[in-house]
Enzyme design. Structure first.
Site, PDB file in Angstrom:
ATOM      1  CG  LEU A  36     -14.169  -9.300  -0.799  1.00  0.00           C
ATOM      2  CD1 LEU A  36     -14.403 -10.804  -0.976  1.00  0.00           C
ATOM      3  CD2 LEU A  36     -13.803  -9.014   0.662  1.00  0.00           C
ATOM      4  CG  ASP A  62     -17.244  -0.723  -6.818  1.00  0.00           C
ATOM      5  OD1 ASP A  62     -17.324   0.383  -6.236  1.00  0.00           O
ATOM      6  OD2 ASP A  62     -16.319  -1.035  -7.577  1.00  0.00           O
ATOM      7  CE  LYS A  88      -3.990  -0.064   3.076  1.00  0.00           C
ATOM      8  NZ  LYS A  88      -3.725  -0.628   4.380  1.00  0.00           N
ATOM      9  CB  SER A 128      -5.348   9.824   6.594  1.00  0.00           C
ATOM     10  OG  SER A 128      -3.946   9.775   6.616  1.00  0.00           O
ATOM     11  CE1 TYR A 152      -5.651   7.267   1.282  1.00  0.00           C
ATOM     12  CE2 TYR A 152      -3.867   8.452   2.376  1.00  0.00           C
ATOM     13  CZ  TYR A 152      -4.961   7.610   2.441  1.00  0.00           C
ATOM     14  OH  TYR A 152      -5.383   7.129   3.659  1.00  0.00           O
ATOM     15  CE  LYS A 156      -8.520   8.421   3.320  1.00  0.00           C
ATOM     16  NZ  LYS A 156      -9.654   7.502   3.522  1.00  0.00           N
ATOM     17  NE  ARG A 234       5.749   9.339   8.768  1.00  0.00           N
ATOM     18  CZ  ARG A 234       6.816  10.074   8.426  1.00  0.00           C
ATOM     19  NH1 ARG A 234       7.511  10.707   9.339  1.00  0.00           N
ATOM     20  NH2 ARG A 234       7.153  10.189   7.152  1.00  0.00           N
TER      21      ARG A 234
HETATM   22  P1  NAD Z   1      -7.654  -1.755   3.466  1.00  0.00           P
HETATM   23  O1  NAD Z   1      -7.271  -1.635   2.039  1.00  0.00           O
HETATM   24  O2  NAD Z   1      -7.162  -2.921   4.231  1.00  0.00           O
HETATM   25  O3  NAD Z   1      -9.246  -1.679   3.620  1.00  0.00           O
HETATM   26  C1  NAD Z   1     -10.052  -0.967   2.725  1.00  0.00           C
HETATM   27  C2  NAD Z   1     -11.180  -1.885   2.302  1.00  0.00           C
HETATM   28  O4  NAD Z   1     -12.007  -1.181   1.366  1.00  0.00           O
HETATM   29  C3  NAD Z   1     -10.686  -3.153   1.618  1.00  0.00           C
HETATM   30  O5  NAD Z   1     -11.289  -4.276   2.205  1.00  0.00           O
HETATM   31  C4  NAD Z   1     -11.138  -2.976   0.172  1.00  0.00           C
HETATM   32  O6  NAD Z   1     -11.421  -4.206  -0.465  1.00  0.00           O
HETATM   33  C5  NAD Z   1     -12.350  -2.082   0.324  1.00  0.00           C
HETATM   34  N1  NAD Z   1     -12.675  -1.309  -0.877  1.00  0.00           N
HETATM   35  C6  NAD Z   1     -11.824  -0.574  -1.640  1.00  0.00           C
HETATM   36  N2  NAD Z   1     -12.487  -0.012  -2.671  1.00  0.00           N
HETATM   37  C7  NAD Z   1     -13.789  -0.394  -2.534  1.00  0.00           C
HETATM   38  C8  NAD Z   1     -14.971  -0.146  -3.286  1.00  0.00           C
HETATM   39  N3  NAD Z   1     -14.956   0.600  -4.408  1.00  0.00           N
HETATM   40  N4  NAD Z   1     -16.122  -0.697  -2.875  1.00  0.00           N
HETATM   41  C9  NAD Z   1     -16.171  -1.473  -1.761  1.00  0.00           C
HETATM   42  N5  NAD Z   1     -15.082  -1.737  -1.015  1.00  0.00           N
HETATM   43  C10 NAD Z   1     -13.908  -1.219  -1.399  1.00  0.00           C
HETATM   44  O7  NAD Z   1      -7.192  -0.396   4.192  1.00  0.00           O
HETATM   45  P2  NAD Z   1      -7.158  -0.014   5.727  1.00  0.00           P
HETATM   46  O8  NAD Z   1      -5.735   0.131   6.116  1.00  0.00           O
HETATM   47  O9  NAD Z   1      -8.036  -0.906   6.505  1.00  0.00           O
HETATM   48  O10 NAD Z   1      -7.767   1.451   5.649  1.00  0.00           O
HETATM   49  C11 NAD Z   1      -9.136   1.708   5.865  1.00  0.00           C
HETATM   50  C12 NAD Z   1      -9.411   3.175   5.687  1.00  0.00           C
HETATM   51  O11 NAD Z   1      -8.576   3.911   6.585  1.00  0.00           O
HETATM   52  C13 NAD Z   1      -9.096   3.723   4.294  1.00  0.00           C
HETATM   53  O12 NAD Z   1     -10.075   4.665   3.953  1.00  0.00           O
HETATM   54  C14 NAD Z   1      -7.748   4.383   4.457  1.00  0.00           C
HETATM   55  O13 NAD Z   1      -7.552   5.439   3.542  1.00  0.00           O
HETATM   56  C15 NAD Z   1      -7.849   4.912   5.884  1.00  0.00           C
HETATM   57  N6  NAD Z   1      -6.542   5.080   6.507  1.00  0.00           N
HETATM   58  C16 NAD Z   1      -5.678   4.031   6.568  1.00  0.00           C
HETATM   59  C17 NAD Z   1      -4.421   4.204   7.125  1.00  0.00           C
HETATM   60  C18 NAD Z   1      -3.436   3.061   7.163  1.00  0.00           C
HETATM   61  O14 NAD Z   1      -2.250   3.299   7.333  1.00  0.00           O
HETATM   62  N7  NAD Z   1      -3.846   1.815   7.059  1.00  0.00           N
HETATM   63  C19 NAD Z   1      -4.062   5.445   7.661  1.00  0.00           C
HETATM   64  C20 NAD Z   1      -4.980   6.494   7.601  1.00  0.00           C
HETATM   65  C21 NAD Z   1      -6.224   6.303   7.021  1.00  0.00           C
HETATM   66  C1  UD1 Z   2       2.212   6.696   4.704  1.00  0.00           C
HETATM   67  C2  UD1 Z   2       1.629   7.620   3.681  1.00  0.00           C
HETATM   68  C3  UD1 Z   2       0.602   8.513   4.342  1.00  0.00           C
HETATM   69  C4  UD1 Z   2      -0.480   7.656   5.004  1.00  0.00           C
HETATM   70  C5  UD1 Z   2       0.208   6.735   6.011  1.00  0.00           C
HETATM   71  C6  UD1 Z   2      -0.788   5.820   6.622  1.00  0.00           C
HETATM   72  C7  UD1 Z   2       3.462   7.850   2.064  1.00  0.00           C
HETATM   73  C8  UD1 Z   2       4.431   8.802   1.436  1.00  0.00           C
HETATM   74  N1  UD1 Z   2       2.685   8.372   3.058  1.00  0.00           N
HETATM   75  O1  UD1 Z   2       2.801   7.511   5.671  1.00  0.00           O
HETATM   76  O2  UD1 Z   2      -0.008   9.369   3.409  1.00  0.00           O
HETATM   77  O3  UD1 Z   2      -1.404   8.474   5.684  1.00  0.00           O
HETATM   78  O4  UD1 Z   2       1.194   5.944   5.325  1.00  0.00           O
HETATM   79  O5  UD1 Z   2      -0.187   4.974   7.526  1.00  0.00           O
HETATM   80  O6  UD1 Z   2       3.354   6.704   1.666  1.00  0.00           O
HETATM   81  N2  UD1 Z   2      10.063   3.817   5.860  1.00  0.00           N
HETATM   82  C9  UD1 Z   2      11.320   3.279   5.620  1.00  0.00           C
HETATM   83  N3  UD1 Z   2      11.400   2.169   4.832  1.00  0.00           N
HETATM   84  C10 UD1 Z   2      10.292   1.555   4.282  1.00  0.00           C
HETATM   85  C11 UD1 Z   2       9.024   2.119   4.552  1.00  0.00           C
HETATM   86  C12 UD1 Z   2       8.951   3.249   5.337  1.00  0.00           C
HETATM   87  O7  UD1 Z   2      12.331   3.797   6.076  1.00  0.00           O
HETATM   88  O8  UD1 Z   2      10.447   0.558   3.562  1.00  0.00           O
HETATM   89  C13 UD1 Z   2       9.974   5.003   6.736  1.00  0.00           C
HETATM   90  C14 UD1 Z   2       9.351   6.227   6.072  1.00  0.00           C
HETATM   91  O9  UD1 Z   2      10.328   6.997   5.435  1.00  0.00           O
HETATM   92  C15 UD1 Z   2       8.719   6.924   7.291  1.00  0.00           C
HETATM   93  C16 UD1 Z   2       8.343   5.766   8.218  1.00  0.00           C
HETATM   94  O10 UD1 Z   2       9.132   4.668   7.810  1.00  0.00           O
HETATM   95  O11 UD1 Z   2       9.672   7.721   7.949  1.00  0.00           O
HETATM   96  C17 UD1 Z   2       6.880   5.389   8.128  1.00  0.00           C
HETATM   97  O12 UD1 Z   2       6.556   5.142   6.764  1.00  0.00           O
HETATM   98  P1  UD1 Z   2       5.141   4.546   6.319  1.00  0.00           P
HETATM   99  O13 UD1 Z   2       4.838   3.341   7.132  1.00  0.00           O
HETATM  100  O14 UD1 Z   2       5.157   4.387   4.841  1.00  0.00           O
HETATM  101  O15 UD1 Z   2       4.096   5.659   6.766  1.00  0.00           O
HETATM  102  P2  UD1 Z   2       4.081   7.237   6.429  1.00  0.00           P
HETATM  103  O16 UD1 Z   2       5.199   7.629   5.570  1.00  0.00           O
HETATM  104  O17 UD1 Z   2       3.911   7.943   7.720  1.00  0.00           O
END
Ligand code: NAD
Ligand code: UD1
Length: 342
Positions: A36, A62, A88, A128, A152, A156, A234
């Site tokens: 959490l 954890d 993340k 990712s 980050y 991955k 995106r």
């Molecule tokens: P999130 O932060 O909402 O979920 C991650 C969960 O992992 C959280 O509930 C957190 O409490 C838990 N966690 C973190 N460290 C931990 C630990 N040491 N032990 C146990 N639990 C732990 O993130 P999300 O957006 O749901 O992302 C989930 C996965 O998807 C991540 O691995 C993230 O890197 C990957 N991912 C997310 C995105 C995105 O944009 N959300 C994009 C690409 C990949």
């Molecule tokens: C981000 C991460 C990427 C991760 C992905 C997951 C960074 C640099 N990259 O990507 O590694 O895999 O999230 O979803 O953080 N933007 C604005 N104003 C804002 C926020 C974003 O203009 O306040 C723009 C950004 O420049 C981009 C787009 O919106 O063009 C999307 O941004 P974001 O949601 O942060 O995602 P990524 O940059 O694709």
């Protein structure tokens, strides 16, 4: 696949909680392991309320605590693992890289070792699109070149390599690396969604907070990109489509001998201004935004070639940008302060 017990690490988080709903609705028993650190147990209560009577267990531990994880495997004996747990935030990973390597890379190592000991060798991992670095060509296929520009992203890449190595080292492993593009939106019920701590880094949660009046105006990072309107492009994907992609991957695990990667995206690129326009339409008024310099590390354009997901997993995204905005907006309105609203 036959109904089974699935361990979901990070199951209280944004993508994990939506995936738990889909798993439970499909009749699987689910056990969540989460510390959490970036989520709330309220999310799991909401998941339970969405699928009454379903089997959802929870261990607040954890992932890096090997003894505790070992205990969970001994007690629960899962058939497969969906591994979401991790940190993340790209910017934060530059400031505190060792925490990112510990949680993401070491945490996954602990998980793989324990899975190996318990002969539980079926894994779906949250990778990712960040593993494609700064792409030379779009759309991105699974064989596009891999690289990373921040800790980050490197975490991955390391994890993907670790999974491939372990799958080569001994038979019996079935691992699918799911490379998500940009997950947005929320469950249709408005009960679960993305709950960022502090000021959101990502576009969608920031824009939703502008819509709700919590933030004044969106800063658009760059309008001089080589894209149709100059703003970043995106591949936004509805989190429920993404969650369903995990079910498809789970069903396919038995056909995987080793380790493979699959893109989960829509194949459609959307610019920042198109996203602003789409949410403005849903909200019914224009959303304030102003242009600023590019964000360091950002790329111009990134979207998936989703063909492999369609042919291999039999999955494709169904929900469009309007659904992503409408569902995200419902969640934001019902939970102005995320799960703290409860
Ligand atoms: P999130 O932060 O909402 O979920 C991650 C969960 O992992 C959280 O509930 C957190 O409490 C838990 N966690 C973190 N460290 C931990 C630990 N040491 N032990 C146990 N639990 C732990 O993130 P999300 O957006 O749901 O992302 C989930 C996965 O998807 C991540 O691995 C993230 O890197 C990957 N991912 C997310 C995105 C995105 O944009 N959300 C994009 C690409 C990949
Ligand atoms: C981000 C991460 C990427 C991760 C992905 C997951 C960074 C640099 N990259 O990507 O590694 O895999 O999230 O979803 O953080 N933007 C604005 N104003 C804002 C926020 C974003 O203009 O306040 C723009 C950004 O420049 C981009 C787009 O919106 O063009 C999307 O941004 P974001 O949601 O942060 O995602 P990524 O940059 O694709």
């Amino acid at each position: 696949m036959p109904m089974s017990k699935i361990l979901v690490t990070g199951g209280a988080g944004y993508i994990g909680s939506h995936t738990c709903v889909e798993l439970l609705q499909a009749g699987h028993a689910v056990v969540v392991l989460d510390n959490l650190i970036n989520s709330s147990s309220v999310a799991l209560e909401r998941v339970r309320s969405l699928v009454p009577g379903a089997q959802l267990g929870f261990h607040r531990i954890d992932l890096c605590d090997a003894q505790a994880v070992e205990q969970v495997f001994a007690v629960e004996q899962p058939n497969a693992v969906l591994h979401f747990a991790g940190l993340k935030a790209v910017g934060e990973s530059v400031t505190i890289p060792l925490r990112y390597y510990r949680t993401n890379v070491f945490g996954t190592q602990v998980l793989l070792e324990i899975m190996q000991r318990h002969n539980c060798k079926r894994l779906v991992f949250s990778s990712s699109a960040t593993v494609y670095g700064n792409p030379e060509r779009v759309p991105l296929t699974e064989s596009s070149p891999l690289s990373a520009t921040n800790p980050y992203g490197r975490s991955k890449l390391f994890i993907e390599d670790m999974c491939r190595d372990v799958a080569i080292s001994e038979s019996g492993w079935s691992i699918i690396l799911l490379r998500y593009f940009n997950p947005v939106g929320a469950h249709r019920s408005g009960l679960i969604g993305e709950d960022p701590a502090g000021i959101p880094n990502n576009l969608s949660p920031y824009l939703l907070q502008v819509a709700s009046g919590k933030r004044e105006s969106l800063t658009v990072f760059g309008n001089d990109y080589p894209t149709p309107d100059g703003t970043g492009v995106r591949d936004y994907i509805h989190v429920v489509d993404l969650a369903q992609g995990h079910l498809a991957a789970l069903s396919k695990l038995s056909a995987v001998n080793g380790c493979c990667a699959v893109n989960l995206g829509t194949g459609t690129g959307t610019s920042v201004l198109q996203m602003v326009a789409a949410l403005s339409r849903v909200v019914g008024r224009p959303l304030a935004h102003r242009f600023a310099a590019r964000r360091p590390g950002d790329i111009a354009t990134c979207y998936a070639d989703p063909t492999h997901a369609a042919t291999f997993l039999g999955w494709r995204a169904h929900l469009d940008l309007d659904a992503m905005c409408a569902d995200g907006w419902r969640w934001q309105q019902q939970n102005p302060n995320g799960y703290r609203t409860a």
